[in-house]
Design an enzyme around this catalytic site. Sequence first.
Site, PDB file in Angstrom:
ATOM      1  N   TRP A  86       0.827  -1.180   0.000  1.00  8.14           N
ATOM      2  CA  TRP A  86       0.000   0.000   0.000  1.00  8.14           C
ATOM      3  C   TRP A  86       0.867   1.237   0.000  1.00  8.14           C
ATOM      4  O   TRP A  86       1.980   1.207   0.485  1.00  8.14           O
ATOM      5  CB  TRP A  86      -0.891   0.020   1.229  1.00  8.14           C
ATOM      6  CG  TRP A  86      -1.910  -1.073   1.332  1.00  8.14           C
ATOM      7  CD1 TRP A  86      -2.646  -1.635   0.325  1.00  8.14           C
ATOM      8  CD2 TRP A  86      -2.304  -1.744   2.530  1.00  8.14           C
ATOM      9  NE1 TRP A  86      -3.492  -2.608   0.809  1.00  8.14           N
ATOM     10  CE2 TRP A  86      -3.300  -2.703   2.168  1.00  8.14           C
ATOM     11  CE3 TRP A  86      -1.926  -1.628   3.857  1.00  8.14           C
ATOM     12  CZ2 TRP A  86      -3.901  -3.529   3.098  1.00  8.14           C
ATOM     13  CZ3 TRP A  86      -2.510  -2.452   4.779  1.00  8.14           C
ATOM     14  CH2 TRP A  86      -3.504  -3.386   4.393  1.00  8.14           C
TER      15      TRP A  86
ATOM     16  N   VAL B 195       2.359   2.509   3.471  1.00 10.33           N
ATOM     17  CA  VAL B 195       3.251   1.634   4.233  1.00 10.33           C
ATOM     18  C   VAL B 195       4.399   1.157   3.340  1.00 10.33           C
ATOM     19  O   VAL B 195       5.564   1.506   3.554  1.00 10.33           O
ATOM     20  CB  VAL B 195       2.482   0.417   4.804  1.00 10.33           C
ATOM     21  CG1 VAL B 195       3.422  -0.473   5.611  1.00 10.33           C
ATOM     22  CG2 VAL B 195       1.305   0.867   5.658  1.00 10.33           C
ATOM     23  N   CYS B 196       4.059   0.386   2.334  1.00  9.35           N
ATOM     24  CA  CYS B 196       5.071  -0.299   1.530  1.00  9.35           C
ATOM     25  C   CYS B 196       5.726   0.593   0.479  1.00  9.35           C
ATOM     26  O   CYS B 196       6.736   0.211  -0.108  1.00  9.35           O
ATOM     27  CB  CYS B 196       4.457  -1.525   0.867  1.00  9.35           C
ATOM     28  SG  CYS B 196       3.727  -2.667   2.060  1.00  9.35           S
ATOM     29  N   ILE B 197       5.158   1.781   0.231  1.00  5.15           N
ATOM     30  CA  ILE B 197       5.809   2.741  -0.666  1.00  5.15           C
ATOM     31  C   ILE B 197       6.457   3.865   0.135  1.00  5.15           C
ATOM     32  O   ILE B 197       7.591   4.262  -0.146  1.00  5.15           O
ATOM     33  CB  ILE B 197       4.816   3.304  -1.692  1.00  5.15           C
ATOM     34  CG1 ILE B 197       4.178   2.149  -2.486  1.00  5.15           C
ATOM     35  CG2 ILE B 197       5.511   4.268  -2.653  1.00  5.15           C
ATOM     36  CD1 ILE B 197       5.158   1.269  -3.227  1.00  5.15           C
TER      37      ILE B 197
END
Length: 217
Positions: A119, A122-124
Amino acid sequence: MTPTAIAAPGAKLLKPTDHTLILIDFQSQMAFATHSISAIELRTNASLIAQAASGFGVSTILTTVAEKSFSGPMFDEITAPFPGQKMLDRTSMNTWEDTAVIAEVNRIGKKRIVLAGLWTGVCIVGPALSALDQGFEVYVIADACGDVSPEAHQRAMDRMVQAGAQPMTSLQYLLELQRDWARGETYELTTGIAKKVGGAYGIGINYAKTMFGAHEG
């Protein structure tokens, strides 16, 4: 003093050879809770950038989180353009904290990092802020990212831009790699990708070519 214009691209424009594309967590479990963008649009945009990166020979890292135990496989649209490429599976939410991913980033050795995935918040955000902190230039393909809500996605984009990341879109990424219709070696690649997954722009290309034999170059 008035500057003198020259017919040359700006230094901040991307070239196929000057960056590493990292595609992060395009997986079923992450997609189920993504509500800032439709699954159809997300998959289409992800497919566009994967095909563009593969066709232009961009150094690309594919990474997943808990693929076998929780999140599921990466979208076929992402993996198909990179047959046989190994997925780097992680336990960390922040890709930049994974030693295997960082070893690959260092092996490739490009100062520019382009990110897309799930997402956004979070992950970016994690790798974007981490890479910026370590002196890399970071670009984020905003419409190939998604989050649990439009608010979550937008706040994440704001946070990254305020830190120095440069936002762009999937179609912008493809056309920036081409940048000149006189580049005949990648002309059919670029228009072919656009016709398949470039939305209304691709429909327009197909119409013009079919009806009038139009050619951008």
